[in-house]
Design a protein around this motif. Structure first.
Motif, PDB file in Angstrom:
ATOM      1  N   SER A  18      -2.694   2.761   5.104  1.00 49.04           N
ATOM      2  CA  SER A  18      -2.368   4.158   4.790  1.00 49.04           C
ATOM      3  C   SER A  18      -3.081   5.035   5.809  1.00 49.04           C
ATOM      4  CB  SER A  18      -2.843   4.533   3.381  1.00 49.04           C
ATOM      5  OG  SER A  18      -2.157   3.802   2.395  1.00 49.04           O
ATOM      6  N   GLN A  31       0.843  -1.196   0.000  1.00 47.75           N
ATOM      7  CA  GLN A  31       0.000   0.000   0.000  1.00 47.75           C
ATOM      8  C   GLN A  31       0.875   1.241   0.000  1.00 47.75           C
ATOM      9  OE1 GLN A  31      -3.059  -1.529   3.335  1.00 47.75           O
ATOM     10  NE2 GLN A  31      -3.679   0.394   2.351  1.00 47.75           N
ATOM     11  N   CYS A  51      -5.944  -2.159   2.991  1.00 45.40           N
ATOM     12  CA  CYS A  51      -6.251  -2.972   1.824  1.00 45.40           C
ATOM     13  C   CYS A  51      -5.951  -4.422   2.196  1.00 45.40           C
ATOM     14  CB  CYS A  51      -5.402  -2.548   0.639  1.00 45.40           C
ATOM     15  SG  CYS A  51      -5.689  -3.531  -0.851  1.00 45.40           S
ATOM     16  N   GLY A 102      -2.422  -5.332   4.020  1.00 45.67           N
ATOM     17  CA  GLY A 102      -1.298  -4.436   3.869  1.00 45.67           C
ATOM     18  C   GLY A 102      -1.039  -3.704   5.177  1.00 45.67           C
ATOM     19  N   TRP A 108     -11.167  -2.977   0.634  1.00 50.69           N
ATOM     20  CA  TRP A 108     -10.731  -1.752   1.280  1.00 50.69           C
ATOM     21  C   TRP A 108     -11.524  -1.600   2.582  1.00 50.69           C
ATOM     22  CZ3 TRP A 108      -6.657   1.240   0.236  1.00 50.69           C
ATOM     23  CH2 TRP A 108      -6.134   1.246  -1.054  1.00 50.69           C
ATOM     24  N   CYS A 149      -3.200   0.248  -3.848  1.00 48.96           N
ATOM     25  CA  CYS A 149      -3.004  -1.079  -3.271  1.00 48.96           C
ATOM     26  C   CYS A 149      -2.621  -2.068  -4.361  1.00 48.96           C
ATOM     27  CB  CYS A 149      -4.280  -1.546  -2.574  1.00 48.96           C
ATOM     28  SG  CYS A 149      -4.218  -3.271  -1.992  1.00 48.96           S
TER      29      CYS A 149
END
Lengths: 108, 114
Positions: B109, B6, B92, B106, B34, B23
């Motif tokens: 973010s 990510q 993600c 991941g 997501w 991603c």
């Protein structure tokens, strides 16, 4: 509607004590349930799934359809078990929803 | 095998600005998710793709959020315009979509909206 409830935000136990992290779910179909764990500064990862009926790192979880629960248990907690634990429910089409999580803190 | 990638890891923007997250799932994973994780809460599913088709976007605020998965591989999640309450970690995850329900995540973010 699908829902996963973890009633405890924080659970603090001493090393060597038994641990039980509670999870209740709401789903009209036949669910698949999981426990995910997030250790400090690591990504979220699978701990165990109910269909495997396995013990991972000493943890077990039994699906109780009558009580709609999937509690996570370990007989003797270790300091390295300190982490965030999330209960998750997967429904049709691999849709997966999560509970709010329980932070486990194991004291020395 | 390489994990879910990510970017960016961190982003700070002002309200009403736009932001995009990218991603790259594990190779061969058909299903991509997501999630939005607000501080102190569990991951909330925003959108789920099966290959490049949307399976579920019932929780996606479509007036400001959009997502796509071109060619059934990489995915982007966009927010425009951002609100203060969008401050969260955007996770993600991908899954083979067969035989196992395991999700591979991941690192996330982290978005801060000022």
């Amino acid at each position: 509607a699908q829902r996963v409830t973890q009633p405890e935000k924080l659970l603090s136990v001493f090393k060597g004590a038994p641990v039980e992290l509670k999870c209740n779910y709401s789903y009209s179909g036949s669910p698949e349930l999981f426990w995910y764990v997030q250790y400090s500064r690591q990504r979220l990862q699978l701990l165990l799934r109910h269909i495997s009926r396995e013990s991972i790192k000493g943890f077990t979880a039994d699906l109780n359809k009558g009580e709609t629960s999937f509690h996570l248990k370990k007989p003797f907690a270790q300091e390295e078990d300190s982490a965030m634990y999330y209960c998750a429910l997967m429904s049709g089409g691999f849709k997966t929803i999560f509970g709010a999580g329980t932070r486990l803190f194991v004291k020395a | 095998e390489a994990g879910v990638a990510q970017s960016p890891r961190y982003k700070i923007i002002e309200k009403r600005q736009s932001v995009a997250f990218w991603c790259n799932p594990i190779s061969g994973h058909a299903t991509l998710y997501w999630y939005q994780q607000i501080l102190g809460q569990g991951p909330k599913l925003l959108i789920q793709f099966q290959n490049n088709g949307v399976v579920d976007d019932s929780q996606l605020p479509k007036d400001r959020f959009s997502a796509e998965r071109l060619k059934g591989v990489d995915s982007t999640l966009k927010i425009q315009p951002a609100k203060l309450e969008d401050s969260a970690v955007y996770l993600c995850a991908s899954s083979p979509g067969q035989n196992t329900g395991e999700l591979f995540f991941g690192e996330g973010s982290r978005l801060t909206v000022l």
